[in-house]
Design a protein around this motif. Sequence first.
Motif, PDB file in Angstrom:
ATOM      1  N   ALA A   1      -4.071  14.214   6.759  1.00  0.00           N
ATOM      2  CA  ALA A   1      -5.240  13.457   7.522  1.00  0.00           C
ATOM      3  C   ALA A   1      -4.977  14.488   8.734  1.00  0.00           C
ATOM      4  O   ALA A   1      -6.723  14.860   8.289  1.00  0.00           O
ATOM      5  CB  ALA A   1      -4.455  12.461   8.167  1.00  0.00           C
TER       6      ALA A   1
ATOM      7  N   ALA B   1      -6.479   7.891   8.899  1.00  0.00           N
ATOM      8  CA  ALA B   1      -5.572   7.425   8.318  1.00  0.00           C
ATOM      9  C   ALA B   1      -5.876   6.701   7.384  1.00  0.00           C
ATOM     10  O   ALA B   1      -4.330   7.268   6.173  1.00  0.00           O
ATOM     11  CB  ALA B   1      -5.026   7.293   9.404  1.00  0.00           C
ATOM     12  N   GLY B   2      -6.720   5.622   7.007  1.00  0.00           N
ATOM     13  CA  GLY B   2      -6.579   4.837   5.443  1.00  0.00           C
ATOM     14  C   GLY B   2      -6.637   5.979   4.502  1.00  0.00           C
ATOM     15  O   GLY B   2      -6.230   5.322   3.416  1.00  0.00           O
ATOM     16  N   ALA B   3      -7.647   6.564   4.916  1.00  0.00           N
ATOM     17  CA  ALA B   3      -7.732   7.527   2.691  1.00  0.00           C
ATOM     18  C   ALA B   3      -6.986   8.396   3.256  1.00  0.00           C
ATOM     19  O   ALA B   3      -6.325   8.709   1.523  1.00  0.00           O
ATOM     20  CB  ALA B   3      -8.831   8.604   3.733  1.00  0.00           C
TER      21      ALA B   3
ATOM     22  N   THR C   1      -0.058   5.816  -1.284  1.00  0.00           N
ATOM     23  CA  THR C   1      -0.024   4.583  -2.840  1.00  0.00           C
ATOM     24  C   THR C   1       0.307   5.129  -3.837  1.00  0.00           C
ATOM     25  O   THR C   1       0.645   4.856  -4.329  1.00  0.00           O
ATOM     26  CB  THR C   1      -1.157   4.684  -2.763  1.00  0.00           C
ATOM     27  OG1 THR C   1      -1.731   3.609  -0.821  1.00  0.00           O
ATOM     28  CG2 THR C   1      -1.571   3.122  -3.460  1.00  0.00           C
TER      29      THR C   1
ATOM     30  N   ILE D   1      -3.878   7.210   3.490  1.00  0.00           N
ATOM     31  CA  ILE D   1      -2.481   6.943   2.694  1.00  0.00           C
ATOM     32  C   ILE D   1      -3.176   6.678   1.249  1.00  0.00           C
ATOM     33  O   ILE D   1      -1.908   6.414   0.892  1.00  0.00           O
ATOM     34  CB  ILE D   1      -2.649   5.306   3.930  1.00  0.00           C
ATOM     35  CG1 ILE D   1      -1.615   6.162   5.337  1.00  0.00           C
ATOM     36  CG2 ILE D   1      -1.725   4.749   2.876  1.00  0.00           C
ATOM     37  CD1 ILE D   1      -1.580   4.638   6.088  1.00  0.00           C
ATOM     38  N   ALA D   2      -4.440   6.373   1.077  1.00  0.00           N
ATOM     39  CA  ALA D   2      -4.592   5.567  -0.074  1.00  0.00           C
ATOM     40  C   ALA D   2      -3.951   7.228  -0.982  1.00  0.00           C
ATOM     41  O   ALA D   2      -3.907   6.891  -2.005  1.00  0.00           O
ATOM     42  CB  ALA D   2      -5.949   5.836   0.011  1.00  0.00           C
TER      43      ALA D   2
END
Length: 197
Positions: free
Chosen positions: A153, A160-162, A169, A164-165
Amino acid sequence: MSTAAAPARTGAVLADLLPAARHRYAVDAALVLGGAALTGIAAQIAVPVPGSPVPVTGQTFAALLVGTALGARRGFLSLAVYTLVGMAGMPWFSAGSSGAGGASFGYVLGMLLAATVVGGLARRGGDRSVLRTAGTMVLGSAIIYAVGVPYLALSTGMPAGAAIAAGLTPFLLGDALKAALAMGALPTSWKLLGRRG
């Protein structure tokens, strides 16, 4: 009364079972260098992941096996050699890359820490049964992601979400398969060595 399948040496890791006699330092050096080389070779097994700057590699599996088989001290030294030599320009990070600062370099740093932790757990029997090995591998993988995803990141500017994706994931299924391999290989190695001992 039941018989133990593993050798009776408490606090031993697989590498401690090698005969060393008067050549312990030479054996340790060979193990450390061999672990670094194994991790570098496994990193060349790299499959790009669409939408992610981080490929699927054999590198994390090798790092966790190195830590578990060699123990915390030798595992740390092995991954430190791997990291420092790669930073110095040896093209043995994922897919033949080298240097510090790339999007996936945080995973390399995470592997350094994870190899140390799983090595410590292995010394306490964390690789002697299928269930313990599963826990050891899950914790090691979690440590790699705990360092790698935030680094991803920061280095790419992803939220953060991107991160993690893109950096966590897509790799969970592969990590489950790697853990399953370790769950078969490590306890089996102890059983075989126990029967010989």
